[in-house]
Each structure stands twice: as structure tokens, then as C-alpha cells.
Scaffold this active site. Sequence first.
Site, short mmCIF file in Angstrom:
data_model
loop_
_atom_site.label_atom_id
_atom_site.label_comp_id
_atom_site.label_asym_id
_atom_site.label_seq_id
_atom_site.Cartn_x
_atom_site.Cartn_y
_atom_site.Cartn_z
N HIS A 98 10.78 -3.24 -5.42
CA HIS A 98 9.93 -4.35 -6.03
C HIS A 98 10.52 -5.80 -5.49
O HIS A 98 11.72 -5.75 -5.96
CB HIS A 98 10.01 -4.46 -7.23
N SER A 99 9.85 -6.72 -4.62
CA SER A 99 10.18 -8.31 -5.27
C SER A 99 12.05 -7.70 -4.85
O SER A 99 12.72 -7.55 -3.48
CB SER A 99 10.51 -8.19 -6.24
#
Length: 231
Positions: A98-99
Site C-alpha cells: 500500500h502506498s
Amino acid sequence: MDTAPRTVEANGITLAYRAWGPEDAPPVVLLHGRGADSADWADIAGPLAAGPRRVYALDLRGHGRSDWPGTYAYELMCDDVHAFLGALGIARTDLVGHSLGGVIAYLLAQRAPEAVGRLVLEDAPAPFPLDPPRPRAERPDGELSFDWAMVQATDEQRNAPDPVWFDHMERITMPTLLVGGGPASLIPQDEIAALADRIPDARMVTIDAGHLVHETRPKEFLAVVEPFLAE
């Protein structure tokens, strides 16, 4: 959630992690976003482990219970994850990032494609220079659960990423799922579309949840990720 402390020495530092599921089940490694830690995956890890799967979630360097060595770069974090796999004897794993964790995940998929079976990138930014550049952030007051030096170092690279990172997206040949957070996300969704166009075996889905897709809409996130990992 398994909260028993676990650590491993990898790439010259101590990395903390959590684990769920049968030890002999197929592995999947979860990489959190900036400022978070392995607990960020609490709502996701249990259902994935029921697959059954052996689920690992790391505290990246400079986060949570892992070492805060003061030296940070996306490439170093990528090397940490690769060394983590080696330390645990994991030859090949599915990878969900994520990210910030998504950037680390796609760098690992470029640099060690043999180690990654399937790749999930959740609202991960493309390595395009920020225009205008992100200004130098001011440290908030009080204790932090992450090293502020990590924020400064990753901001510098976010402003001026190595262009080779995008050039090498074509080296990511494993099946890849990109999950965008939609118009409410702080990540421009055309960047995610650009990654999907560049990665040879990629598909993109949008869950209108903003940047924290797996946290805001865990059921919807699992509904697209679990079938993809099971293919």
C-alpha cells in the site's frame, strides 16, 4: 491478530513482523504505507490467512518495532524486504503493498522478479517527479511511531524519483493487480493508470474509498484481492 513479538535480522538491521496462518501454507507478504506499521493490516490478514495462507506483515525500517537506523531510501527498504524473505527461507511469495509499501513492492518485483509470484499495488504512486515539489515537512510535536528522518528522506525521493524505476516497469512480468482509491485519493489516479499501462500483465480496479482502501473498505478490498491471489 497474532501480537506475539517476532523479529528477524535482515540487511544489517532488525525487522519486526507479525504472522498469521499455517506455516506450510503459501506465503503472502503485506507492506504498509508511510507512517503505519504491520498492525495496519489487522482486518486483512485474518481473512487472507483463512485461505489458507501464511501471511506476513512487516514493520518497514524506521517504522513501529523495526530498527530506526537513520538511513532511508526506497531502495534500502526494498533490499530489507528481499533480505527478510531470505532470512525466513521464503523463495517466492505473493506481495501486497500500500502506498509507500506499493513502491517498495514494485521495486522488488523489478529487481528480483523470481521472488514474487503475484503482485498487488494498492493506491501506489507512479515514480513521477512531483510538480510542484513537496515542501519540506515540519515534524509534529510529541512522540511518533516512525522516524521523522524517514519522512524527510522519502519526500526527497518522491520529489525526484529515479527515472529508471518507471523505465523498468516492463520488467514486472508477474500478474499484477492495481487497486486505485478513486477521486477522493491523494494519489492522482492517472498515475495508477499509467502503471497499469506500463506493466505487461496488469489489470486495474477502482474502489471509491480514498487512499486508505483496505482500511476504509476492507470487504471490497478483499473481494478483489482474494480471487486475484487464488488464480
